[in-house]
Design a protein around this motif. Structure first.
Motif, PDB file in Angstrom:
ATOM      1  N   GLU A 130       0.815  -1.223   0.000  1.00  0.00           N
ATOM      2  CA  GLU A 130       0.000   0.000   0.000  1.00  0.00           C
ATOM      3  C   GLU A 130       0.843   1.265   0.000  1.00  0.00           C
ATOM      4  OE1 GLU A 130      -2.705  -0.117   3.262  1.00  0.00           O
ATOM      5  OE2 GLU A 130      -3.929  -1.715   2.416  1.00  0.00           O
ATOM      6  N   HIS A 131       2.069   1.174   0.573  1.00  0.00           N
ATOM      7  CA  HIS A 131       2.888   2.373   0.736  1.00  0.00           C
ATOM      8  C   HIS A 131       4.364   2.053   0.477  1.00  0.00           C
ATOM      9  CE1 HIS A 131      -0.673   3.545   3.084  1.00  0.00           C
ATOM     10  NE2 HIS A 131      -0.448   2.505   3.865  1.00  0.00           N
ATOM     11  N   ASN A 159      -1.262   4.623  -0.127  1.00  0.00           N
ATOM     12  CA  ASN A 159      -2.664   4.225  -0.199  1.00  0.00           C
ATOM     13  C   ASN A 159      -3.003   3.545  -1.524  1.00  0.00           C
ATOM     14  OD1 ASN A 159      -3.268   5.276   2.400  1.00  0.00           O
ATOM     15  ND2 ASN A 159      -3.293   7.335   1.513  1.00  0.00           N
ATOM     16  N   LYS A 160      -2.100   2.644  -1.946  1.00  0.00           N
ATOM     17  CA  LYS A 160      -2.273   1.849  -3.167  1.00  0.00           C
ATOM     18  C   LYS A 160      -2.398   2.714  -4.419  1.00  0.00           C
ATOM     19  CE  LYS A 160      -4.526  -2.068  -0.889  1.00  0.00           C
ATOM     20  NZ  LYS A 160      -5.690  -2.971  -0.897  1.00  0.00           N
TER      21      LYS A 160
END
Length: 520
Positions: free
Chosen positions: A291-292, A315-316
């Protein structure tokens, strides 16, 4: 008769429809790779790399046009190729500048090949972006327009000096010059290492030829020793999606990362996409992150000056930053550079030796999610070009040594480093010495005792003498570099007699090798 005419019209209609469909979904006619070389290494390398990437993208474009879906691995390859193509495209003006002084015929041939390579890159970048965005049906006329625009672009001339244009072919590994040769250049170096050691790795406890015990990888690598250079080094393995990950469980909010780099076999044919990437990630798996993550890549190409690349992903989703930062470090990467990184909440800074190249205030968009450190090298020739790292140090930061010295009257730091077995201060240590000088300049009534300590390697007498020499070297740096009155400073050495950590582990030894500053 009418029946035959009607049949002919149907056949004609079908043929027209087929031709229309073919035109709508067919690729642009494939560009041919130049068959002969120009004889100018930078041009030949640029053309070869451009067409290598072009053929890769063209193949994936063909899959898409045929209706074959791209899988996750295909997408990863395209993302990596897009970054390489962008770097390569940015280097075109530098390549053109290498034609100055070349004969007319060779210059003409080189210009034609450069333009053809630029056309291939223009197609490749546009197509790779379209494929990654899911736009897999590009009308042929759009590609023609793009190619016409590229072929009509005016060749740019770079204004760099002749010394910058000349790519070095020195492949010897040289030790850093003695710090005493030019003390003045360090007086403004502002990197300050973290004060609480979290991880230290010099591979002292690993066997030569083994992969280091406190690392993980999905590829390969081994610990080696190199003549003319002290210590053990981890030889990194180049390859697609290969990561080398030290066993760091959790990174704090504020911290520093330092490591030494050694390069062997580089010359003016080293790829523009030959890079060492430092990745801060949300996991310790063999990917950039789920995601990060942030990724910073350091260029090693020698035939032109290439950019540092910086990218963030949170955040993807792609972050706000995907930058190319100018920085000619061709000579530095050949001469055992020291890389220093400082992370302070959202701020990210990177130095190569004593020069700061990156300072981005909000690179880390989401705090406290990047807990792991990863290394990756890409596009180095197997068996010829080698990249090594050693002396990896990760330390928690956040303490202002100046304030602590003023408030508590005493500080201890293992951030002042010396060459092994000597009192030569390493350049990356001068940020801390600079902070000490600022305290002394702010309050001229302060006097300091400087105390040196060593680990337990070697015999007691040798370590005692070494600690005294090192504390005296710090005193001389304050006097000579920062113009502090010597009468305000006293130096002393205590050798290995006052350890603060276990002398059997790399981290423990690193903590014991320290310098104390005590107000008198």
């Amino acid at each position: 008769m009418f029946h035959k005419l009607f049949q002919s019209k149907i056949v004609l209609t079908v043929l027209v429809s087929v031709c229309f469909i073919f035109q709508s979904y067919s690729q642009t006619k494939k560009l041919k790779r130049p068959k002969s070389r120009v004889g100018i290494s930078s041009v030949d390398t640029f053309v070869q790399e451009s067409f290598d990437l072009y053929e890769k993208v063209y193949k994936y474009d063909g899959y898409a046009q045929a209706g074959t879906p791209l899988d996750d691995e295909d997408i990863d390859v395209l993302e990596e190729a897009l970054a390489e193509m962008t770097n390569l495209s940015d280097s075109a003006p530098d390549i053109i500048s290498d034609l100055d002084g070349v004969g007319i015929l060779k210059q003409g041939k080189a210009t034609l090949q450069i333009n053809k390579a630029k056309k291939a890159l223009t197609y490749s970048i546009k197509t790779a972006k379209a494929l990654l965005l899911g736009d897999k049906t590009k009308p042929e006329e759009d590609d023609k327009k793009t190619q016409e625009t590229a072929s009509n672009q005016k060749d740019e001339k770079d204004t760099t000096s002749d010394s910058d244009k000349k790519a070095t072919d020195d492949t010897n590994i040289e030790a850093p010059k003695n710090i005493s040769d030019d003390l003045e250049i360090y007086s403004k170096f502002d990197f300050v290492a973290g004060d609480e050691l979290l991880f230290f790795e010099d591979f002292a406890n690993d066997f030569i030829g083994d992969f280091p015990s406190r690392w993980n990888t999905n590829g390969s690598g081994e610990v080696v020793k190199i003549n003319k250079v002290e210590g053990k080094w981890l030889q990194l393995k180049s390859g697609y999606n290969i990561h080398l990950i030290p066993d760091i469980i959790e990174l704090p909010e504020d911290y520093t990362i330092e490591f030494d780099v050694l390069a062997e076999g580089l010359d003016n044919k080293t790829s523009s996409t030959g890079r060492l990437s430092v990745i801060l990630s949300d996991n310790n798996k063999f990917n950039r992150g789920i995601e990060h993550y942030i990724e910073v890549s350091i260029p090693f190409g020698q035939y032109a000056a290439f950019d540092f690349r910086v990218k963030n992903f949170f955040n993807k989703d792609e972050g706000d930053i995907n930058s190319a930062i100018k920085g000619d470090i061709r000579k530095e990467v050949l001469n055992q550079p020291h890389v220093s990184i400082s992370v302070t909440k959202k701020r990210f800074r990177l130095w190569v030796n004593e020069i700061k190249h990156i300072d981005i205030p909000r690179l880390i968009e989401v705090e406290n999610v990047l807990d792991h450190l990863k290394f990756q090298i890409t596009n180095f020739k197997d068996g010829k070009e080698h990249i090594f790292i050693s002396n990896l140090k990760v330390a928690k930061g956040g303490v202002d040594l100046r304030r602590k010295l003023l408030s508590e009257g005493k500080i201890s730091t293992n951030g002042i480093l010396f060459n092994s077995g000597s009192a030569n201060i390493k350049p990356q240590s001068y940020g801390i010495i600079r902070q000490i000088s600022q305290v002394l300049l702010q309050d001229e009534s302060i006097k300091l005792m400087i105390v040196g300590h060593t680990d337990a390697d070697g015999n007691d007498d040798t370590n005692l003498k070494l600690s005294k020499s090192r504390s005296e070297a710090v005193k001389e740096a304050l006097i000579n570099v920062y113009k502090i009155d010597g009468s305000r400073l006293v130096s002393e050495g205590k050798g290995e007699s006052e350890p603060i950590a276990d002398n059997t582990s790399p981290e423990g030894k690193a903590q014991n090798r320290r310098v104390e500053f005590i107000k008198q």
